[in-house]
Design an enzyme around this catalytic site. Sequence first.
Site, PDB file in Angstrom:
ATOM      1  N   GLU A  28      21.611  -6.822  50.400  1.00 63.39           N
ATOM      2  CA  GLU A  28      22.109  -7.530  49.349  1.00 63.39           C
ATOM      3  C   GLU A  28      21.540  -8.814  49.416  1.00 63.39           C
ATOM      4  O   GLU A  28      20.933  -9.735  48.456  1.00 63.39           O
ATOM      5  CB  GLU A  28      23.485  -7.776  49.146  1.00 63.39           C
ATOM      6  CG  GLU A  28      24.071  -6.211  48.754  1.00 63.39           C
ATOM      7  CD  GLU A  28      25.623  -6.178  48.861  1.00 63.39           C
ATOM      8  OE1 GLU A  28      26.210  -6.721  50.058  1.00 63.39           O
ATOM      9  OE2 GLU A  28      26.351  -5.784  48.025  1.00 63.39           O
TER      10      GLU A  28
ATOM     11  N   ALA B  52      27.588  -7.206  56.536  1.00 66.05           N
ATOM     12  CA  ALA B  52      28.846  -7.967  56.518  1.00 66.05           C
ATOM     13  C   ALA B  52      29.333  -7.599  58.274  1.00 66.05           C
ATOM     14  O   ALA B  52      29.089  -6.424  58.693  1.00 66.05           O
ATOM     15  CB  ALA B  52      29.819  -7.810  55.678  1.00 66.05           C
TER      16      ALA B  52
HETATM   17  N1  DAK Z   1      28.971  -5.680  61.911  1.00 70.52           N
HETATM   18  C1  DAK Z   1      29.487  -5.998  63.106  1.00 70.52           C
HETATM   19  N2  DAK Z   1      28.703  -5.549  64.259  1.00 70.52           N
HETATM   20  C2  DAK Z   1      27.811  -4.793  64.034  1.00 70.52           C
HETATM   21  C3  DAK Z   1      27.145  -4.295  62.556  1.00 70.52           C
HETATM   22  C4  DAK Z   1      28.172  -4.945  61.685  1.00 70.52           C
HETATM   23  N3  DAK Z   1      27.459  -4.826  60.488  1.00 70.52           N
HETATM   24  N4  DAK Z   1      25.982  -3.649  63.006  1.00 70.52           N
HETATM   25  C5  DAK Z   1      25.707  -3.768  64.207  1.00 70.52           C
HETATM   26  N5  DAK Z   1      26.636  -4.340  64.933  1.00 70.52           N
HETATM   27  C6  DAK Z   1      26.805  -4.326  66.507  1.00 70.52           C
HETATM   28  C7  DAK Z   1      27.384  -3.087  67.019  1.00 70.52           C
HETATM   29  O1  DAK Z   1      28.884  -2.915  66.974  1.00 70.52           O
HETATM   30  C8  DAK Z   1      26.519  -3.311  68.316  1.00 70.52           C
HETATM   31  O2  DAK Z   1      27.649  -4.010  69.077  1.00 70.52           O
HETATM   32  P1  DAK Z   1      27.854  -3.818  70.720  1.00 70.52           P
HETATM   33  O3  DAK Z   1      28.648  -2.370  70.843  1.00 70.52           O
HETATM   34  O4  DAK Z   1      26.778  -3.813  71.273  1.00 70.52           O
HETATM   35  O5  DAK Z   1      28.948  -4.856  71.104  1.00 70.52           O
HETATM   36  C9  DAK Z   1      25.512  -3.865  68.089  1.00 70.52           C
HETATM   37  O6  DAK Z   1      25.517  -4.621  66.908  1.00 70.52           O
HETATM   38  C10 DAK Z   1      24.350  -3.012  67.914  1.00 70.52           C
HETATM   39  O7  DAK Z   1      24.770  -1.807  67.221  1.00 70.52           O
HETATM   40  P2  DAK Z   1      24.385  -0.230  67.472  1.00 70.52           P
HETATM   41  O8  DAK Z   1      24.645  -0.173  68.815  1.00 70.52           O
HETATM   42  O9  DAK Z   1      25.248   0.642  66.405  1.00 70.52           O
HETATM   43  O10 DAK Z   1      22.919  -0.182  67.352  1.00 70.52           O
HETATM   44  P3  DAK Z   1      22.228   1.144  66.666  1.00 70.52           P
HETATM   45  O11 DAK Z   1      20.570   0.605  66.885  1.00 70.52           O
HETATM   46  O12 DAK Z   1      22.400   2.295  67.599  1.00 70.52           O
HETATM   47  O13 DAK Z   1      22.151   1.231  65.267  1.00 70.52           O
HETATM   48  C11 DAK Z   1      22.620   0.423  63.047  1.00 70.52           C
HETATM   49  C12 DAK Z   1      21.836   0.155  64.176  1.00 70.52           C
HETATM   50  C13 DAK Z   1      22.099  -0.707  62.284  1.00 70.52           C
HETATM   51  C14 DAK Z   1      22.159   1.710  62.201  1.00 70.52           C
HETATM   52  C15 DAK Z   1      24.101   0.514  63.170  1.00 70.52           C
HETATM   53  O14 DAK Z   1      24.293  -0.678  64.140  1.00 70.52           O
HETATM   54  C16 DAK Z   1      24.947   0.515  61.930  1.00 70.52           C
HETATM   55  O15 DAK Z   1      24.950   1.301  61.073  1.00 70.52           O
HETATM   56  N6  DAK Z   1      25.501  -0.718  61.584  1.00 70.52           N
HETATM   57  C17 DAK Z   1      26.527  -0.999  60.671  1.00 70.52           C
HETATM   58  C18 DAK Z   1      25.643  -0.827  59.199  1.00 70.52           C
HETATM   59  C19 DAK Z   1      26.568  -1.020  57.931  1.00 70.52           C
HETATM   60  O16 DAK Z   1      27.449  -0.376  57.898  1.00 70.52           O
HETATM   61  N7  DAK Z   1      26.444  -1.827  57.511  1.00 70.52           N
HETATM   62  C20 DAK Z   1      27.227  -2.152  56.249  1.00 70.52           C
HETATM   63  C21 DAK Z   1      28.562  -3.334  56.475  1.00 70.52           C
HETATM   64  S1  DAK Z   1      29.360  -3.471  55.086  1.00 70.52           S
HETATM   65  C22 DAK Z   1      32.013  -7.937  49.947  1.00 70.52           C
HETATM   66  C23 DAK Z   1      30.393  -8.475  49.902  1.00 70.52           C
HETATM   67  C24 DAK Z   1      29.611  -7.908  50.802  1.00 70.52           C
HETATM   68  C25 DAK Z   1      30.026  -7.000  51.491  1.00 70.52           C
HETATM   69  C26 DAK Z   1      31.175  -6.578  51.677  1.00 70.52           C
HETATM   70  C27 DAK Z   1      32.006  -7.040  50.649  1.00 70.52           C
HETATM   71  N8  DAK Z   1      32.832  -8.471  48.837  1.00 70.52           N
HETATM   72  C28 DAK Z   1      32.412  -9.318  47.846  1.00 70.52           C
HETATM   73  C29 DAK Z   1      34.142  -8.182  48.745  1.00 70.52           C
HETATM   74  C30 DAK Z   1      28.942  -6.367  52.643  1.00 70.52           C
HETATM   75  C31 DAK Z   1      29.669  -5.274  53.226  1.00 70.52           C
HETATM   76  C32 DAK Z   1      28.781  -4.975  54.215  1.00 70.52           C
HETATM   77  O17 DAK Z   1      27.460  -5.238  54.761  1.00 70.52           O
END
Ligand code: DAK
Length: 261
Positions: A115, A65
Amino acid sequence: MSYDYLRVTREGRVGVIRLDRPQAHNALCNGLVAELGRALDAFDGDAEIGAIVLTGGDKVFAAGADIGEMLDRDMAGLQAEDFPFAADGGWAALERCRTPVVAAVAGYALGGGCEMAMACDLILAADSAKFGQPEVKIGTMPGAGGTQRLVRAIGKAKAMELCLTGRMMGAEEAERAGLVCRVVPAGELETEALALATTIAGHSAPVVRLIRESVNQAFEGPLQAGLTFERRAFQSTFAFEDRREGMSAFAEKRKPSFRHK
Ligand code: DAK
């Protein structure tokens, strides 16, 4: 239909949806999820489409997300819209899609990205694929099936570890654990996914629909109910012209020509 966050094409009877928001690692912003819903509904309602491939980029399927969009949300708002089923019903469209969806995953499939792949009917993984539920690392938890489908797919022990630590699982481990049907070299993912989807789409559509529903019964319900469902579904294939065509073709040593009815 035009899309800002997707590329949507068709190859014969296969609809291909590519998540295309590379600057944000295909983070699932509301706009993207809404468009995904529209694309899925359009293919699902199209009698000329017998399978769908959902894929992302070479390095990222989807990084979850959109964290930026979630940052300032509050609980009352999420609950009111039943997030993530809001966004114009995008997630709901994936859940209700009756056409088999093959997730073709290369690179990261994290959080909502993992998911989303699990909500598809099967996952074909590139050897570069990495699956994980890292929500715990940003102070929240899976909310769109991560604690439910992952447990059913790979068992409690591994699912618990992944959800509590946020560790990523590579493609080989995901195949051993039963999350993905097959691992292919990254350069061959698109071709293999299309071949897989084309095989499915070449079979009788109403029979494919019944098989899909029957397998999902096993995933979601108790055994006796599933066995009864399967028996009735099997019997009902005898109402289709395609069942007679399939068996006749076998007897006559020729390829069947299914008419999807
Ligand atoms: N959201 C927004 N931007 C993101 C992102 C994300 N999830 N993942 C990456 N980006 C963006 C980064 O901010 C960066 O943007 P700039 O800084 O260049 O503007 C760009 O994409 C490249 O990312 P990185 O510089 O971090 O790239 P790396 O290769 O170093 O790392 C990575 C890749 C995938 C390991 C890293 O980006 C990362 O850890 N990203 C976050 C992964 C994460 O935590 N995902 C879970 C998100 S929470 C719900 C239902 C569903 C959900 C929630 C609630 N309800 C029913 C209530 C779902 C929740 C989630 O998915």
